[in-house]
Enzyme design. Structure first.
Site, PDB file in Angstrom:
ATOM      1  N   CYS A  83      83.886   4.615  68.868  1.00 40.76           N
ATOM      2  CA  CYS A  83      84.906   3.857  69.573  1.00 40.76           C
ATOM      3  C   CYS A  83      84.988   4.076  71.076  1.00 40.76           C
ATOM      4  O   CYS A  83      84.808   3.159  71.863  1.00 40.76           O
ATOM      5  CB  CYS A  83      86.242   4.201  68.924  1.00 40.76           C
ATOM      6  SG  CYS A  83      87.665   3.676  69.832  1.00 40.76           S
ATOM      7  N   HIS A 139      92.523   4.556  73.472  1.00 42.93           N
ATOM      8  CA  HIS A 139      91.494   5.561  73.136  1.00 42.93           C
ATOM      9  C   HIS A 139      90.490   5.843  74.255  1.00 42.93           C
ATOM     10  O   HIS A 139      89.318   6.108  74.003  1.00 42.93           O
ATOM     11  CB  HIS A 139      90.749   5.154  71.857  1.00 42.93           C
ATOM     12  CG  HIS A 139      90.340   6.351  71.041  1.00 42.93           C
ATOM     13  ND1 HIS A 139      89.515   6.275  69.946  1.00 42.93           N
ATOM     14  CD2 HIS A 139      90.651   7.665  71.176  1.00 42.93           C
ATOM     15  CE1 HIS A 139      89.331   7.471  69.435  1.00 42.93           C
ATOM     16  NE2 HIS A 139      90.001   8.337  70.170  1.00 42.93           N
TER      17      HIS A 139
END
Length: 621
Positions: A83, A139
């Site tokens: 990610c 993130h």
């Protein structure tokens, strides 16, 4: 909009939801920039290759299917295996290895983020009048406020900072797992991670995050003027673990026995419905006719958690095709070629440069390549190579694509083919494709490979590089060395790449004969054998000798002819392989080492009113 209730209703929706293909005049990126189109960048989380209807008819995604099939499907769209690295590439236009963000993700208690020197996409878009909104998953670091979305160019942010959380409570614990709350564990369900700009929002408990983020997007579109340019970054939590979805969505797949797969696909369909709500809002508010909609996953699907990348090899976190090749499309009334499939190479960082080009924004020097003209069929893509990754943590690993060929260096895990029950043309292909998983003793190897000029590790003797150099010179003469100094990696992180022509041939010759790999592998073995740290560890040396070939294994595949990575070509394409190794060696000078992960006690939400919060680290430039 009420959620779907029956499979029958969804089939009716599939028929009704259509997008008329418009005949658009061919328009280059430069011409399109004059119109200041709205840009909607949608990112799915952990969506597998086999988890969309245009790759697997068993999956119910009518809204995305209509967008994709009336847009341009990118058949060779590549991302990073996890990610944080992909999101870094998307929003900075650069390879994550330039920031030391190429390995894994940023943990909740880890004091890291995208360096402030990196110019993010929303800041550039604001310079040319764009309103910028981020919704969903971030993130990219939050230990300092300077790392957070509203400090990186977004006018507004509604979402969560971490990588995973409960879809209904919007909480996560220290380990990132949802747990049941008990008297002994009052905070077992986790701590809140949901914010409206910088303010924690604890009022949305019980609302499924996919529905919540769709509602936020609808509200933004409703309250603004369609003539003002918009950049919306919609990063869904779906379909990352934990596997959670309202039952009516998973019921669509009640014929599937595997509960994880059934729940996972229900999450995919719920996300598809949210995309449909977004498109409907774009049309209702007058934004659609001047919009460019981009959809991509952030990495391959996690086959351990219901996803499927079939027929591609590998899974999330791996460098096989299943980990780095994902579903993607672009849809816009400005595309002159709707309904086409683009088979040219495309990399995540290219979206950065493409968006910069079509909006007329200033662009710093980046790794991304503008792809609008090639996607629109106006020119050929100039993208001919991708560096998927390179790092040295427990061992050196790297992967690059050059033309039709893909090279993997190092011991690779997760290299199986995992068909799901709903996979088209499902069959067993794993026979004869056993994946070797050598077990390394403790953590001695990283210390040795990172020793460099460390006097303590070297016991006052010659440095690691010096020892390597002396043995190399002893075994091979200069007449076989046709590498220039600029082409040879000097870091011990890349010890397996310092191939001269002669020992490279020896390596390949012994590989063909099934013998223990020679060349630099043998040199490395002799270096470690002489190292003071290993003199008293004969078992380590024995294991090293047995498994050194796997440790620095090199694989080569022709992805155009063999997209499933079944036919390994390193013994027959020696010249091509050596050219690719040479290129990789030159790129190593740009690699920033992955920092050692460490947890900061001050990050614990108990010090921040039970909320995951910034303020416990100093941002780095």
């Amino acid at each position: 909009m009420k959620p779907i209730t029956t499979y029958k209703r969804l089939l009716i929706t599939t028929v009704l939801v259509t997008f008329r293909a418009r005949t658009a005049t061919s328009m280059s990126a430069e011409q399109l920039s004059q119109k200041k189109p709205h840009v909607i960048l949608i990112v799915a989380d952990d969506l597998g290759w086999n988890d969309v209807s245009w790759n697997n008819p068993s999956v119910v995604t009518p809204h995305m299917d209509a967008l994709a099939k009336n847009g341009v499907i990118l058949n060779q769209s590549y991302v990073q295996p996890t990610c944080t690295p992909t999101r870094t590439a998307l929003l900075t236009g650069k390879y994550p290895f330039r920031f030391g963000l190429q390995k894994g993700v940023i943990a909740a208690t880890e004091p890291r983020g995208v360096p402030l020197q990196a110019k993010m996409l929303p800041k550039l878009l604001k310079k040319v009048g764009y309103e910028t909104h981020a919704i969903g998953k971030w993130h990219l670091g939050f230990c300092s406020w300077d790392y957070t979305p509203t400090k990186r160019g977004f006018d507004n942010f509604y979402g969560f900072y971490n990588g995973a959380e409960d879809y209904y409570r919007h909480t996560r614990d220290i380990a990132g797992r949802p747990r049941r709350q008990t008297e002994k564990r009052p905070h077992a369900e986790g701590f809140l991670d949901l914010r409206n700009n910088t303010t924690p929002d604890g009022t949305k408990k019980g609302i499924y995050s996919t529905h919540l983020f769709a509602s936020v997007a609808e509200d933004i579109l409703k309250k603004r003027k369609s003539q003002d340019p918009l950049f919306m970054y919609l990063a869904f939590q779906s379909v990352h673990t934990p596997l959670q979805v309202p039952r009516n969505y998973s019921q669509v797949y009640r014929h599937i026995k595997d509960k994880d797969r059934r729940t996972y696909l229900g999450m995919v369909t719920a996300m598809d419905e949210a995309v449909g709500r977004l498109v409907k809002a774009l049309k209702r508010t007058g934004h659609y006719k001047n919009s460019v909609i981009i959809f991509t996953t952030d990495n391959g699907g996690s086959t351990k958690n219901g996803a499927s990348n079939w027929p591609l090899r590998g899974r999330k976190s791996s460098l096989w095709e299943g980990g780095v090749r994902g579903p993607a499309f672009i849809h816009s009334p400005f595309l002159p070629n709707p309904g086409t499939i683009n088979n040219q190479l495309h990399y995540a960082a290219d979206w950065f440069r493409t968006i910069v080009d079509i909006t007329g924004s200033p662009s710093p020097k980046v790794d991304g390549i503008g792809q609008w003209d090639s996607i629109a069929g106006l020119s050929e893509s100039t993208r001919d190579r991708i560096i998927f990754n390179m790092y040295s943590v427990k061992a050196f690993k790297a992967c690059i694509r050059h033309g039709d060929y893909k090279m993997l260096v190092g011991h690779m895990t997760g290299g199986t083919w995992a068909p799901s029950a709903d996979s088209p043309n499902r069959s067993s292909h794993n026979a004869g494709n056993k994946v070797h998983r050598p077990v390394w003793p403790n953590n001695w190897l990283p210390a040795i490979l990172s020793a460099r000029n460390n006097d303590e590790l070297n016991g006052g003797q010659n440095t690691f590089n010096d020892t390597y150099e002396s043995i190399s010179n002893e075994l091979y003469t200069d007449e076989y060395d046709d590498y220039s100094p600029n082409d040879t990696a000097t870091s011990t992180d890349a010890i397996s790449l310092n191939f001269t022509s002669r020992n490279f041939e020896l390596h390949q010759e012994n590989k063909r004969k099934g013998k223990q790999a020679n060349g630099d592998l043998y040199i490395l073995w002799r270096v470690l054998k002489k190292h003071p740290m290993l003199k008293w560890q004969p078992k380590v040396l024995k294991i090293l000798g047995q498994q050194m070939r796997d440790f620095t294994k090199i694989r080569l595949f022709n992805i155009k002819e063999d997209p499933e990575e079944r036919n390994e070509l390193s013994t027959t394409q020696i010249n091509r392989l050596q050219t690719m190794l040479n290129y990789l060696s030159r790129q190593l000078r740009h690699m920033v080492s992955v920092p050692v992960k460490r947890n900061v006690r001050a990050a614990h939400p108990k010090y921040w009113n039970e909320v995951w919060s910034p303020g416990w680290c100093q941002a780095t430039s």
